[in-house]
Enzyme design. Structure first.
Site, PDB file in Angstrom:
ATOM      1  N   ASP A  28       0.851  -1.191   0.000  1.00 55.32           N
ATOM      2  CA  ASP A  28       0.000   0.000   0.000  1.00 55.32           C
ATOM      3  C   ASP A  28       0.891   1.248   0.000  1.00 55.32           C
ATOM      4  OD1 ASP A  28      -3.227   0.502   1.025  1.00 55.32           O
ATOM      5  OD2 ASP A  28      -1.816   2.184   1.069  1.00 55.32           O
ATOM      6  N   HIS A  98     -10.375  -5.352  -3.213  1.00 51.27           N
ATOM      7  CA  HIS A  98      -9.024  -5.553  -2.677  1.00 51.27           C
ATOM      8  C   HIS A  98      -9.093  -6.009  -1.226  1.00 51.27           C
ATOM      9  CE1 HIS A  98     -10.148  -1.313  -2.193  1.00 51.27           C
ATOM     10  NE2 HIS A  98      -9.450  -1.305  -1.077  1.00 51.27           N
ATOM     11  N   HIS A 100      -6.892  -6.002   2.209  1.00 50.59           N
ATOM     12  CA  HIS A 100      -5.742  -5.445   2.926  1.00 50.59           C
ATOM     13  C   HIS A 100      -5.153  -6.539   3.819  1.00 50.59           C
ATOM     14  CE1 HIS A 100      -6.836  -1.019   2.423  1.00 50.59           C
ATOM     15  NE2 HIS A 100      -8.015  -1.570   2.197  1.00 50.59           N
TER      16      HIS A 100
HETATM   17  P1  5GP Z   1      -9.782   1.250   0.597  1.00 49.21           P
HETATM   18  O1  5GP Z   1      -9.893   2.513   1.392  1.00 49.21           O
HETATM   19  O2  5GP Z   1     -10.507   1.386  -0.739  1.00 49.21           O
HETATM   20  O3  5GP Z   1     -10.155   0.014   1.336  1.00 49.21           O
HETATM   21  O4  5GP Z   1      -8.246   1.068   0.302  1.00 49.21           O
HETATM   22  C1  5GP Z   1      -7.584   1.633  -0.795  1.00 49.21           C
HETATM   23  C2  5GP Z   1      -6.115   1.595  -0.490  1.00 49.21           C
HETATM   24  O5  5GP Z   1      -5.422   1.835  -1.699  1.00 49.21           O
HETATM   25  C3  5GP Z   1      -5.646   2.654   0.505  1.00 49.21           C
HETATM   26  O6  5GP Z   1      -5.051   2.019   1.628  1.00 49.21           O
HETATM   27  C4  5GP Z   1      -4.649   3.487  -0.287  1.00 49.21           C
HETATM   28  O7  5GP Z   1      -3.553   3.896   0.482  1.00 49.21           O
HETATM   29  C5  5GP Z   1      -4.244   2.548  -1.415  1.00 49.21           C
HETATM   30  N1  5GP Z   1      -3.851   3.204  -2.643  1.00 49.21           N
HETATM   31  C6  5GP Z   1      -4.524   4.181  -3.305  1.00 49.21           C
HETATM   32  N2  5GP Z   1      -3.856   4.540  -4.414  1.00 49.21           N
HETATM   33  C7  5GP Z   1      -2.743   3.777  -4.459  1.00 49.21           C
HETATM   34  C8  5GP Z   1      -1.650   3.693  -5.385  1.00 49.21           C
HETATM   35  O8  5GP Z   1      -1.575   4.405  -6.381  1.00 49.21           O
HETATM   36  N3  5GP Z   1      -0.676   2.776  -5.103  1.00 49.21           N
HETATM   37  C9  5GP Z   1      -0.735   1.967  -4.008  1.00 49.21           C
HETATM   38  N4  5GP Z   1       0.278   1.115  -3.852  1.00 49.21           N
HETATM   39  N5  5GP Z   1      -1.747   2.018  -3.120  1.00 49.21           N
HETATM   40  C10 5GP Z   1      -2.739   2.917  -3.339  1.00 49.21           C
END
Ligand code: 5GP
Length: 112
Positions: A28, A98, A100
């Site tokens: 992440d 996704h 985590h």
């Molecule tokens: P969500 O909030 O949708 O469960 O998690 C999305 C995750 O994607 C977040 O933890 C955020 O930091 C990560 N993320 C967003 N954009 C990018 C990116 O461009 N590269 C990487 N490696 N992680 C990303």
């Protein structure tokens, strides 16, 4: 197109932590713990609300990949947390399914 679709295309460079025919894992960009890896299906699926029986193999692979990631990152024995944020109230910000994998420190419960 989501940022994860661009990662899968290679438009945004990432270092693979784990990959196979169904899923891809990478660190992440904004880690919330010493280990924070995202595992995504290669197929574009918005989130858990969009999964169907035909996705069963991929969904199982996400968890098998989580175990592989935890072992590769050295957190399997100590423990770790797997999270799938779903929709607005679930805190989902990227609308490509996704998982985590978070670890390397002690987790509290309940989550915020
Ligand atoms: P969500 O909030 O949708 O469960 O998690 C999305 C995750 O994607 C977040 O933890 C955020 O930091 C990560 N993320 C967003 N954009 C990018 C990116 O461009 N590269 C990487 N490696 N992680 C990303």
């Amino acid at each position: 197109m989501t940022v994860f679709a661009r990662i899968l295309r290679g438009d945004i460079p990432t270092v693979p932590v784990y990959q196979d025919d169904l899923v891809y894992a990478f660190d992440d960009v904004n880690p919330v713990a010493p280990v924070h890896v995202l595992i995504i299906p290669r197929q574009e699926i918005v989130g858990l609300n969009q999964v169907e029986p035909s996705h069963e193999a991929m969904l199982g692979r996400l968890l098998l990949a989580a175990r592989a990631v935890a072992e590769k990152k050295g957190i399997a024995e100590g423990g770790y947390r797997c999270v799938i944020n779903t929709g607005a109230d679930g805190g989902q910000s990227v609308f490509h399914l996704h998982l985590h994998v978070i670890g390397g420190r002690s987790m509290s419960w309940p989550p915020g």
